[in-house]
Write an enzyme that holds these catalytic residues in place. Structure first.
Site, short mmCIF file in Angstrom:
data_model
loop_
_atom_site.label_atom_id
_atom_site.label_comp_id
_atom_site.label_asym_id
_atom_site.label_seq_id
_atom_site.Cartn_x
_atom_site.Cartn_y
_atom_site.Cartn_z
N GLY A 52 -2.48 63.02 214.54
CA GLY A 52 -2.60 63.93 213.39
C GLY A 52 -2.11 65.31 213.79
O GLY A 52 -1.96 65.60 214.98
N CYS A 79 -3.06 59.89 220.63
CA CYS A 79 -2.68 61.30 220.45
C CYS A 79 -3.87 62.13 219.94
O CYS A 79 -4.81 62.36 220.69
CB CYS A 79 -1.45 61.40 219.55
SG CYS A 79 -0.65 62.99 219.69
N TYR A 80 -3.89 62.53 218.67
CA TYR A 80 -5.04 63.30 218.17
C TYR A 80 -6.33 62.48 218.35
O TYR A 80 -7.37 63.01 218.74
CB TYR A 80 -4.86 63.66 216.69
CG TYR A 80 -6.03 64.45 216.12
CD1 TYR A 80 -6.10 65.82 216.28
CD2 TYR A 80 -7.06 63.79 215.44
CE1 TYR A 80 -7.18 66.54 215.79
CE2 TYR A 80 -8.14 64.50 214.95
CZ TYR A 80 -8.20 65.88 215.11
OH TYR A 80 -9.27 66.58 214.63
N HIS A 165 2.56 57.69 222.00
CA HIS A 165 2.56 56.85 220.80
C HIS A 165 3.06 55.43 221.11
O HIS A 165 4.27 55.20 221.15
CB HIS A 165 3.43 57.49 219.71
CG HIS A 165 2.81 58.72 219.16
ND1 HIS A 165 1.92 58.69 218.11
CD2 HIS A 165 2.90 60.01 219.54
CE1 HIS A 165 1.50 59.92 217.85
NE2 HIS A 165 2.07 60.75 218.71
N GLU A 167 2.98 53.00 219.18
CA GLU A 167 3.47 52.36 217.95
C GLU A 167 4.95 52.59 217.67
O GLU A 167 5.54 51.90 216.87
CB GLU A 167 2.62 52.82 216.75
CG GLU A 167 2.78 54.27 216.33
CD GLU A 167 1.94 55.26 217.13
OE1 GLU A 167 1.56 54.93 218.27
OE2 GLU A 167 1.69 56.38 216.64
N SER A 219 13.19 43.67 187.66
CA SER A 219 14.56 44.15 187.81
C SER A 219 15.41 43.20 188.65
O SER A 219 16.61 43.40 188.76
CB SER A 219 14.53 45.51 188.52
OG SER A 219 14.11 45.33 189.86
N GLY A 220 14.75 42.22 189.26
CA GLY A 220 15.50 41.35 190.18
C GLY A 220 15.45 41.86 191.60
O GLY A 220 15.94 41.23 192.52
N GLY A 221 14.85 43.03 191.80
CA GLY A 221 14.63 43.55 193.14
C GLY A 221 13.53 42.72 193.80
O GLY A 221 12.78 42.02 193.10
N VAL A 222 13.44 42.80 195.12
CA VAL A 222 12.49 41.91 195.81
C VAL A 222 11.04 42.19 195.39
O VAL A 222 10.26 41.26 195.16
CB VAL A 222 12.71 41.93 197.35
CG1 VAL A 222 12.48 43.28 197.95
CG2 VAL A 222 11.85 40.90 198.05
N ASP A 223 10.66 43.46 195.21
CA ASP A 223 9.26 43.77 194.89
C ASP A 223 8.85 43.25 193.51
O ASP A 223 7.85 42.53 193.38
CB ASP A 223 8.99 45.28 194.97
CG ASP A 223 9.32 45.87 196.32
OD1 ASP A 223 9.41 45.08 197.29
OD2 ASP A 223 9.48 47.09 196.43
N SER A 224 9.62 43.62 192.48
CA SER A 224 9.19 43.21 191.14
C SER A 224 9.33 41.71 190.95
O SER A 224 8.53 41.09 190.25
CB SER A 224 9.95 43.97 190.05
OG SER A 224 11.32 43.64 190.06
N THR A 225 10.31 41.09 191.63
CA THR A 225 10.46 39.64 191.48
C THR A 225 9.30 38.91 192.15
O THR A 225 8.68 38.02 191.55
CB THR A 225 11.81 39.16 192.08
OG1 THR A 225 12.85 39.93 191.48
CG2 THR A 225 12.05 37.70 191.81
N LYS A 361 7.09 46.56 203.09
CA LYS A 361 8.35 45.97 202.58
C LYS A 361 8.76 44.70 203.36
O LYS A 361 9.13 43.70 202.75
CB LYS A 361 9.45 47.02 202.69
CG LYS A 361 10.73 46.64 202.01
CD LYS A 361 10.70 47.14 200.59
CE LYS A 361 11.93 46.73 199.83
NZ LYS A 361 11.78 47.17 198.42
#
Ligand code: XMP
Length: 505
Positions: A52, A79-80, A165, A167, A219-225, A361
């Site tokens: 942070g 870290c923090y 870090h 990560e 829309s045919g995008g991966v998320d909405s599909t 994603k």
């Protein structure tokens, strides 16, 4: 699960993602929400305290109760979080000269958290405070090349801390360290597409129970599909989906998306409003005005297509980072007015249902594959709501729309043929009004300049241009100038985000 307590660190989401990559489910929680009752509810097997921007010795620095270190589960401070553990346990944290970027550390104990690490390793640091006095009962397990404490552990309790870090990818053995920590927690390695579907189905059964009619804009995008497919499995004929063509889609996109959706058993209401959108954009040069017009037109077309039908639930493909961060950006500058399905008619008054609200994603992409969606959907690059409208600088004219559409298809096509498409976060062409004199077939041509932008990114917050082999760039440039007669110059964008953004406007 492992719970990641967020103290406002830039990389807090990355910690969660890396833990999930290991196969253990992890959730992120703001430090203000950590309480005995959240622990009771979520039953984490371990806690990670994130980095942070604050200094623990400042009165306003984010703090949590020291009861957190008295539970019998492993705790890792990063870290923090590391400095907070030192502070809470009676150690001392002071300002130092700071360590930023790749730093060497000497590992004093090559077991436990550091099992598999060498005596000297490279790690990624980003801090200006250091632990000046280690609290009683702790042993130092790594030192930085500058002599600062780089890691410690409690002598008896499973409490660990690292200044660097683990990560970020720039800490090469970071994932191994997180794996060692996850193993100590004994959290089950059961995070998989099957588990994601199970979790989403539980969420949807609960959320959709009292929905009589459900709307999904796709829309045919991966998320909405993916979101629509998941909802359709539970909602059956209560679901109506709608796909609006605003005339700013990519080449052949309308056909491909309709075929895909119909093949998946989703028969959307299809509205081709191309002419209406393009008419509304005539003469408009300013990008924010274009975004506003497209957003408003979208609501108008939408309202008309649904003819005032009432929907009590609305599906959105919101992802985990947006859920966590919504409302968190008070006072942040508005860089661009994003248009998406959030701009739906007010009369909908529907409850919002977000089946992907737990996912990142890359997880949605693996879910798409698991659900049997074709690879081209699973791998599809994000595409902005206002479509090619924001990839045309200045007025949207027929010429520029055709050029950007053809050029983008060439960019994507070459990457796909070369097996490089999924290496890029996004890859597209941009066109504006500037001209470059060319010579084609012995004649002078004042042609358009096409800018090719191909970036790699983890979450679109930062991005770097993709270092493609010269022959790939050459093929892209050659094909664009030879297949689109009006183009006389192709440039490759080599500015990172920041200071640039990904889309041109
Ligand atoms: P920028 O250009 O701000 O974009 O670096 C970051 C990411 O957001 C996408 N983007 C949009 N997505 N509606 C969307 O749904 C929009 O209006 C929009 N504008 C940008 C962009 O493609 C990139 O992935």
């Amino acid at each position: 699960m492992i719970l990641v307590v967020n103290f406002g660190g830039q990389y807090a989401h990355l910690i969660t993602r890396r833990i999930r990559d290991i196969g253990v489910y992890a959730e992120i929680i703001p430090y203000t929400e950590i309480s005995p009752s959240t622990i009771e509810e979520k039953k984490p097997k371990a806690l990670i305290l994130s980095g942070g921007p604050s200094s623990v010795y400042e009165p306003s620095a984010p703090k949590i109760g020291s009861w957190i270190l008295e539970m019998d589960i492993p705790v890792l401070g990063i870290c923090y979080g590391f400095q907070l553990i030192a502070h809470m346990m009676g150690g001392e944290v002071r300002r130092s000269k700071g360590e930023y970027g790749p730093t060497k550390v000497k590992v004093l104990e090559r077991e436990g958290l550091f099992a598999g690490w060498g005596e000297e390793e490279l790690v990624w640091m980003s801090h200006s405070d250091h632990i000046a006095r280690v609290p009683e009962g702790f042993v130092v397990t790594a030192l930085s090349e500058n002599g600062y404490v780089a890691a410690f552990r409690h002598e008896e309790k499973p409490i660990y801390g690292v200044q660097f870090h683990p990560e970020v990818k720039h800490t090469p053995k970071g994932k191994l360290l997180l794996e060692n920590f996850a193993a100590m927690s004994r959290a089950e390695k059961n995070w998989s597409p099957e588990r994601m579907v199970q979790l989403i189905d539980e969420y949807l059964r609960r959320e959709l129970a009292d929905c009589k009619s459900i709307l999904s804009a796709v829309s045919g995008g991966v998320d909405s599909t993916v979101a629509t497919v998941l909802v359709s499995r539970i909602a059956g004929d209560r679901l109506t989906s709608i796909f609006v063509n605003h005339g700013l889609l990519r080449k052949d996109e309308e056909k491909e998306v309709l075929n895909l959706l119909r093949g998946l058993g989703i028969n959307p209401i299809y509205v081709n409003a191309s002419e209406e959108f393009l008419f509304a954009l005539k003469g408009v040069e300013d990008c924010e005005t274009k975004r506003k017009i497209i957003g408003e037109k979208f609501v108008e077309v939408f309202s008309r297509a649904l003819e005032g039908r009432r929907f009590d639930c609305l599906v959105q493909g919101t992802l985990y980072p947006d859920v966590i961060e919504s409302g968190g950006e008070v006072g942040a500058d508005r860089i661009k007015s994003h248009h998406n399905v959030a701009a739906l008619p007010e009369w909908l008054e529907a409850k919002v249902v977000e089946p992907l609200r737990y996912l990142y994603k890359d997880e949605v992409r693996s879910l798409a594959r698991h659900l049997g969606l074709p690879d081209w959907v699973a791998e599809r690059h994000p595409f902005p709501g206002p479509g090619l409208g924001v990839r045309i600088i200045g007025e949207v004219t027929e010429d520029k729309l055709r050029i950007v559409r053809e050029a983008s298809a060439i960019v994507e096509g070459v990457l796909r043929e070369r097996g490089l498409y999924s290496k890029a976060w996004q890859a597209f062409a941009v066109v504006g009004d500037d001209r470059w004199v060319g010579v084609k077939g012995d004649a002078r041509v004042e042609g358009y300049i096409v800018t090719v932008r191909i970036v790699e990114s983890e979450d679109a917050m930062t991005a770097d241009w993709l270092k493609l082999p010269p022959d790939v760039l050459n093929e892209i440039a050659r094909r664009i100038t030879s297949e689109i007669p009006e183009v006389t110059m192709v440039t490759y964008s080599i500015t990172t985000k920041p200071p640039s953004t990904i889309e041109p406007c």
